[in-house]
Motif scaffolding. Structure first.
Motif, PDB file in Angstrom:
ATOM      1  N   HIS A 262      -8.962  -5.460  -9.995  1.00 26.10           N
ATOM      2  CA  HIS A 262      -9.870  -4.331 -10.219  1.00 26.10           C
ATOM      3  C   HIS A 262     -10.819  -4.192  -9.041  1.00 26.10           C
ATOM      4  O   HIS A 262     -11.380  -5.179  -8.553  1.00 26.10           O
ATOM      5  N   VAL A 263     -11.022  -2.978  -8.590  1.00 25.69           N
ATOM      6  CA  VAL A 263     -11.915  -2.702  -7.457  1.00 25.69           C
ATOM      7  C   VAL A 263     -12.979  -1.704  -7.903  1.00 25.69           C
ATOM      8  O   VAL A 263     -12.655  -0.576  -8.308  1.00 25.69           O
ATOM      9  N   ASP A 264     -14.232  -2.103  -7.841  1.00 23.41           N
ATOM     10  CA  ASP A 264     -15.332  -1.193  -8.159  1.00 23.41           C
ATOM     11  C   ASP A 264     -15.664  -0.285  -6.981  1.00 23.41           C
ATOM     12  O   ASP A 264     -15.972   0.892  -7.160  1.00 23.41           O
ATOM     13  N   ASP A 265     -15.593  -0.832  -5.776  1.00 23.48           N
ATOM     14  CA  ASP A 265     -15.995  -0.096  -4.579  1.00 23.48           C
ATOM     15  C   ASP A 265     -14.815   0.688  -4.009  1.00 23.48           C
ATOM     16  O   ASP A 265     -14.182   0.278  -3.039  1.00 23.48           O
ATOM     17  N   MET A 266     -14.512   1.838  -4.630  1.00 20.94           N
ATOM     18  CA  MET A 266     -13.401   2.653  -4.136  1.00 20.94           C
ATOM     19  C   MET A 266     -13.719   3.273  -2.784  1.00 20.94           C
ATOM     20  O   MET A 266     -12.814   3.491  -1.968  1.00 20.94           O
ATOM     21  N   VAL A 267     -14.976   3.551  -2.524  1.00 23.17           N
ATOM     22  CA  VAL A 267     -15.347   4.110  -1.217  1.00 23.17           C
ATOM     23  C   VAL A 267     -14.979   3.125  -0.117  1.00 23.17           C
ATOM     24  O   VAL A 267     -14.342   3.483   0.882  1.00 23.17           O
ATOM     25  N   GLY A 268     -15.364   1.874  -0.278  1.00 21.74           N
ATOM     26  CA  GLY A 268     -15.031   0.865   0.716  1.00 21.74           C
ATOM     27  C   GLY A 268     -13.538   0.634   0.829  1.00 21.74           C
ATOM     28  O   GLY A 268     -13.001   0.488   1.934  1.00 21.74           O
ATOM     29  N   LEU A 269     -12.837   0.605  -0.305  1.00 26.50           N
ATOM     30  CA  LEU A 269     -11.397   0.372  -0.285  1.00 26.50           C
ATOM     31  C   LEU A 269     -10.671   1.499   0.446  1.00 26.50           C
ATOM     32  O   LEU A 269      -9.801   1.239   1.298  1.00 26.50           O
ATOM     33  N   LEU A 270     -11.008   2.737   0.131  1.00 29.26           N
ATOM     34  CA  LEU A 270     -10.325   3.862   0.771  1.00 29.26           C
ATOM     35  C   LEU A 270     -10.637   3.951   2.261  1.00 29.26           C
ATOM     36  O   LEU A 270      -9.828   4.465   3.039  1.00 29.26           O
ATOM     37  N   GLY A 271     -11.772   3.420   2.669  1.00 27.55           N
ATOM     38  CA  GLY A 271     -12.083   3.383   4.100  1.00 27.55           C
ATOM     39  C   GLY A 271     -11.296   2.337   4.853  1.00 27.55           C
ATOM     40  O   GLY A 271     -11.306   2.321   6.093  1.00 27.55           O
ATOM     41  N   SER A 272     -10.580   1.461   4.125  1.00 29.03           N
ATOM     42  CA  SER A 272      -9.858   0.361   4.776  1.00 29.03           C
ATOM     43  C   SER A 272      -8.351   0.575   4.804  1.00 29.03           C
ATOM     44  O   SER A 272      -7.614  -0.337   5.188  1.00 29.03           O
ATOM     45  N   VAL A 273      -7.869   1.769   4.387  1.00 25.02           N
ATOM     46  CA  VAL A 273      -6.427   2.017   4.344  1.00 25.02           C
ATOM     47  C   VAL A 273      -6.088   3.297   5.099  1.00 25.02           C
ATOM     48  O   VAL A 273      -6.967   4.071   5.493  1.00 25.02           O
ATOM     49  N   ASP A 274      -4.773   3.518   5.277  1.00 28.12           N
ATOM     50  CA  ASP A 274      -4.294   4.670   6.050  1.00 28.12           C
ATOM     51  C   ASP A 274      -3.584   5.722   5.210  1.00 28.12           C
ATOM     52  O   ASP A 274      -3.555   6.890   5.574  1.00 28.12           O
ATOM     53  N   VAL A 275      -2.981   5.314   4.101  1.00 31.89           N
ATOM     54  CA  VAL A 275      -2.177   6.217   3.274  1.00 31.89           C
ATOM     55  C   VAL A 275      -2.400   5.856   1.811  1.00 31.89           C
ATOM     56  O   VAL A 275      -2.450   4.665   1.462  1.00 31.89           O
ATOM     57  N   MET A 276      -2.507   6.874   0.962  1.00 29.69           N
ATOM     58  CA  MET A 276      -2.575   6.661  -0.486  1.00 29.69           C
ATOM     59  C   MET A 276      -1.260   7.104  -1.106  1.00 29.69           C
ATOM     60  O   MET A 276      -0.755   8.196  -0.828  1.00 29.69           O
ATOM     61  N   VAL A 277      -0.729   6.257  -1.997  1.00 30.29           N
ATOM     62  CA  VAL A 277       0.551   6.528  -2.668  1.00 30.29           C
ATOM     63  C   VAL A 277       0.336   6.485  -4.176  1.00 30.29           C
ATOM     64  O   VAL A 277      -0.384   5.622  -4.680  1.00 30.29           O
TER      65      VAL A 277
END
Length: 385
Positions: A262-277
């Motif tokens: 589980h990840v609470d910090d979606m802002v931080g997580l999405l800033g660390s990736v290149d593609v969402m699937v």
């Protein structure tokens, strides 16, 4: 004026509807949030919201327990005497609406995000429950004091074709809304090792396409592609389609994915990736795709109801057939091989998220539905059933 918001988890209320609850308070509503007990209830209370736990078990099929829950809701609504009850998901829509009618609540709003396990699963239990739930939906959703909010055009057509509710009582509101300003501030970090970082973030259910995602990554690894595959989320023990944790750990041990839980910090997580699937089989309108779009990430998802509301193929993302891991792998390869195309898709996705899915738009349209039912001309109570 009092409104009751009813969901099947406190997590849902906190993550998807707290902005609506706060907006209702600012608009002068007295708001009560209800759900089964959980750790997010205290978080809602810490925000100044009123939350009350319910004796509700999501997977229960025990008639006595379910009747006790319904009677608990009726007594709660008679005590609170709200003008409006707003239920989220099919079970809450049915129970909340039936209890509201028994308690003489004038207005009932239900938001159904997709058709749920009973209507999407091919398992025998789901097929046996389907006609029962269909009948309950007709009873619960009917009446002049009711409105049904659906999140995509496919579900609107489905409900109309099934005759579950009067077409004039259906409202299309795309999603629960995202604070696009918050996600637009994401600071994107570059990959430290040059690998393409791909993320699937969802409840870990088979019908989210988790198996297809892992199969696609396995194919890409066999081709010596530099891919870092991330999996965010946890199995949902209240859902029969949950992926066993042992299976997820096997994938981790095989080196296919990094499981973040589980990840609470979606802002931080999405800033660390290149593609969402998101290779889902069906959605209401997937919030994780909208959050990723608001960050300017390129999106890959399936050409199914809900997902195609967010992504137009080749314009602001890529659509692949449901259940096709090879097509999913090809779409990931395409973005890896053409970074400029991936960037253009992400820029278009960000613009679409701001124009269509920002939470201010969604909340305003939801309040408009409330106003339809709570104006003096329409607020007289319906007869109790």
């Amino acid at each position: 004026m009092k409104a009751v918001l009813f969901a099947n988890t406190d997590w849902y209320l906190y993550n998807f509807r707290r902005a609506l609850a706060l907006a209702l308070c600012r608009a002068g509503y007295d708001v009560l949030l209800i759900s089964p007990p959980g750790p997010y209830g205290d978080k809602l209370r810490a925000m100044g919201l009123r939350w009350e736990p319910l004796p509700m078990e999501r997977r229960s099929l025990n008639p006595l327990r379910e009747m006790a829950l319904l009677w608990h809701l009726v007594r709660l609504l008679r005590r609170e005497r709200p003008m409006l009850v707003h239920g989220f998901t099919i079970k809450c829509a049915v129970y909340g609406s039936l209890a509201a009618r028994l308690a003489g609540v004038p207005a009932r709003v239900n938001a159904v995000a997709g058709m749920g396990y009973v209507f999407t699963s091919s398992q025998m239990k789901a097929r046996l429950l389907r006609p029962v739930v269909r009948g309950l939906l007709r009873l619960a959703l009917g009446g002049r004091g009711a409105r049904l909010i659906l999140q995509n055009a496919d579900d609107v057509e489905l409900f109309q074709r099934a005759g579950l509710v009067e077409p004039a009582h259906i409202r299309l509101i795309r999603g629960s809304g995202v604070d696009c300003g918050q996600f637009a501030e994401v600071s994107r970090t570059a990959s430290s090792d040059g690998r393409l970082r791909v993320l699937l973030a969802s409840r870990l259910l088979w019908d989210k396409g988790v198996a297809e995602y892992v199969a696609a990554i396995r194919q890409l690894r066999a081709q010596d592609r530099a891919i870092h595959a991330l999996l965010a989320g946890t199995p949902d023990p209240g859902n029969p389609a949950a992926v066993p944790e042992s299976t997820i750990r096997d994938w981790v041990d095989e080196g296919l994915v990094t499981w973040l839980g589980h990840v609470d910090d979606m802002v931080g997580l999405l800033g660390s990736v290149d593609v969402m699937v998101l290779p889902s089989y069906r959605e209401g309108l997937p919030r994780t795709l909208v959050e990723a779009a608001a960050c300017g990430l390129p999106l890959i998802t399936t050409d199914v109801p809900g997902c195609r509301e967010v992504v137009s193929d080749g314009i602001d993302g890529l659509l692949v057939p449901m259940g096709d891991s090879e097509a999913l792998a090809e779409a990931i390869r395409r973005l890896q091989d053409n970074p400029e195309f991936a960037r253009a898709l992400g820029d278009a996705a960000r613009m679409k998220a701001r124009a269509q899915f920002d939470e201010r738009i969604i909340i305003r349209r939801t309040l408009d539905v409330y106003a339809e039912l709570c104006s003096p001309a329409t607020a007289s109570a319906e007869p109790a059933i």
